[in-house]
Design an enzyme around this catalytic site. Structure first.
Site, short mmCIF file in Angstrom:
data_model
loop_
_atom_site.label_atom_id
_atom_site.label_comp_id
_atom_site.label_asym_id
_atom_site.label_seq_id
_atom_site.Cartn_x
_atom_site.Cartn_y
_atom_site.Cartn_z
N GLY B 75 46.68 84.89 -70.87
CA GLY B 75 47.40 85.88 -71.68
C GLY B 75 47.57 87.22 -71.00
O GLY B 75 47.67 87.33 -69.79
N SER B 76 47.57 88.24 -71.84
CA SER B 76 47.94 89.59 -71.45
C SER B 76 47.01 90.21 -70.41
O SER B 76 45.84 89.85 -70.29
CB SER B 76 47.92 90.45 -72.72
OG SER B 76 47.57 91.76 -72.45
#
Lengths: 426, 147
Positions: B75-76
């Protein structure tokens, strides 16, 4: 890890305590990665301004110097943060003053962020306040080593621009700004940038929606690796590439992709794979396309839409022009809000050339700096939202507990005007 | 979650996994094994020290004080910042043990300041089971299942 004389001098305090702390963090991080050395960067994109509960507490007790030391350098000492050594920008952060009285975001956080911005600006950090620094004056050159965070910006920089960045974080970019150094690892090495998978579109990819669906699919397939995309591809616009990269970095952890004939490190399919054999392609078929569309739309049951979000990643001027044309002379449904996110710099242009006025006259809002996911904020009472962004459709239901519809920009504007979702895959 | 076979269990106690130390320090605590990768931003709640990603096998489970064993970070780029917040808010795991080295996971481990080991001779997610007491030695680069 091998340090240059200059690295050692920085670590040992020649340039002050903050630079020493920054080098100490980079050494701990580089050794953790197993990097052989650091490399020089002259372009850093990070974040130090958005208030978080932990940051607010530290800043209240020790000021912004302390907050930068702890959060951006992982250092507990009382140190003064000097000017950045190399050009550094602030990415997207929380909502800013332009969102006051429009969004239900806490005004106290707007004030806190304004304080943090003043501190960062004084240290030479350019407050671009966008997830798309490459749209507003921060354009690295091909082959340049950079230290960026924000997954959609990193994948764009590596793939479309041909600059070299890993997916950095808050502390590594905080330290890179003060030293001009970052671990030479991963995407910084040419041999790690070649394609790993060949993905072939057997359906035409020629619209903003389709580039997003194709990226959402390819991210599932390759996960953390490096797709080479071929097949029935139209020539993508900058906005298409921005949407593609954001989608690839949503379902997967893609940090670089290649579009043979379009992106700079892939003059041909063979070149995209470097010394490696071109693998058998994975096909993206009409049924895959439908499956991705349905996956993005399986978080919506209610067709009454009370919120429409456009501009993830932050909208380009062309996108603002398209949205303004769709809204021209129309009025939004009374129960539906429309927010469009764009960088501050493009907002200034939109104000001057009339896009903002058209959007506002219809009842829409042009906002900057942030997005509902970053600020964890939607209009009060939102239950169902619609967006043209695969990334925002993926994340926002989990972050805010709301339903999502995904479709074309026109589908979304239509939903804002009628209050009803009518999108269908054509 | 997958249940290791009896055979795997029979060899488990006393097993030493050899890898590379990412963050130095030695700690002994109970293992929490995540069969899938973990998101930082949007995936954990630093105030509670819990995994909050809706479709995650460990959704709702608290990792505070545990040896968090997981395949890797996804993810981020906010991953490291979110795990750093667990340290600042007192909800951090006691140690990290992960399969795949990425910038997110390594920077996250560094700023969480907990003993961390990766790059093992075997996959720790397959060998270690939730509830095992393990000793993580970030200096020697080993993880030992002690009970």
């Amino acid at each position: 890890m091998l340090l240059t004389d200059d690295d050692r001098a920085m670590r040992d305090g020649r340039d002050g305590d903050a630079v020493a702390a920054a080098m100490d963090l980079l050494v701990r991080y580089g050794e953790g990665l197993g990097a052989e050395r650091l490399c020089s960067v002259r372009n850093v994109a990070g974040t130090s301004t958005q208030p978080t509960p932990a940051k607010e507490k530290i800043a209240a007790e020790g000021g912004w110097n302390k907050a930068y030391a702890v959060i951006n350098l992982d250092c507990d000492d009382e140190i003064e943060i000097p000017k950045m050594r190399v050009p550094t920008c602030q990415l997207q952060h929380g909502f800013s003053a332009d969102a006051l009285n429009i969004t239900p975001y806490n005004p106290h956080l707007v004030e806190l962020q304004a304080d943090a911005e003043a501190f960062a600006s004084d240290r030479g950090i350019n407050i671009l306040a966008t997830c798309t620094p490459y749209q507003v004056g921060n354009l690295p050159v091909r082959g340049e080593h950079i230290a960026w965070m924000e997954s959609s910006a990193v994948v764009y920089a590596n793939s479309v621009i041909g600059a070299k960045s890993n997916c950095e974080g808050t502390a590594s970019t905080g330290a890179a700004g003060l030293t001009g150094r970052i671990p030479y690892w991963g995407n910084h090495l040419d041999e790690n940038r070649h394609g790993s998978h060949l993905i072939r579109a057997d359906v035409p990819i020629d619209s903003f929606l389709d580039w997003g669906l194709f990226g959402y699919f390819a991210g599932h397939v390759v996960q953390e690796e490096r797709p080479v995309l071929t097949g029935e591809l139209g020539l993508p616009s900058q906005a298409d590439l921005k949407h593609l990269g954001a989608a690839l970095a949503t379902t997967g952890g893609v940090e670089i992709f290649h579009l043979p004939g379009v992106t700079p490190e892939a003059p041909s399919v063979e070149a995209a794979f470097g010394p490696h054999e071109v693998p058998e392609p994975v096909a993206f078929t009409a049924s895959d396309r439908r499956q991705m569309y349905e996956l993005l739309n399986n978080q919506g049951d209610t067709e009454d839409v009370d919120f429409v979000l456009l501009g993830c990643p932050h909208a380009s001027l062309d996108q603002l022009g398209e949205i303004a044309a769709l809204l021209d002379g129309r009025t939004l449904h009374p129960g539906t809000e429309l927010w469009i996110m764009t960088p501050r710099a493009l907002r200034a242009v939109a104000d001057r050339n009339g896009y903002t006025e058209v959007i506002h006259r219809a009842g829409g809002r042009l906002l900057t700096d942030s997005c509902p996911a970053m600020s964890r904020t939607a209009p009060k009472g939102t239950r169902v939202f619609a967006t043209d962004s695969a990334k925002q459709a993926h994340y926002l239901p989990a972050i805010l507990g709301i339903e999502a519809w995904f479709g074309t920009t026109a589908d979304c504007v239509q939903a804002a005007i009628t209050g009803t979702w009518k999108g269908e895959l054509s | 979650m997958s249940v290791p076979s009896t055979e795997a269990r029979a060899v488990a106690r006393g097993t030493v996994l050899r890898g590379r130390g990412i963050v130095p320090g030695i700690v002994r605590a109970e293992a929490l094994v995540s069969p899938e990768t973990i998101s930082g931003w949007g995936g954990i709640d630093p105030a509670q020290g819990t995994i909050i990603e809706r479709r995650h096998a460990l959704c709702g489970v608290c990792f505070t004080g545990k040896v968090l064993v997981f395949p890797g970070a996804k993810g981020s780029s906010g991953w490291s910042g979110f795990f750093q917040s667990t340290r600042l808010l007192g909800t951090a795991p006691a140690a990290m043990v992960f399969t795949t080295v990425t910038t997110k996971a390594v920077l996250g481990a560094v700023v969480t300041r907990v003993p961390t080991v990766s790059e093992f001779d075997r996959d720790p997610v397959q060998v270690i089971r939730t509830g095992d007491i393990v000793e993580v030695d970030g200096d020697a680069g080993t993880v030992t299942i002690v009970g």
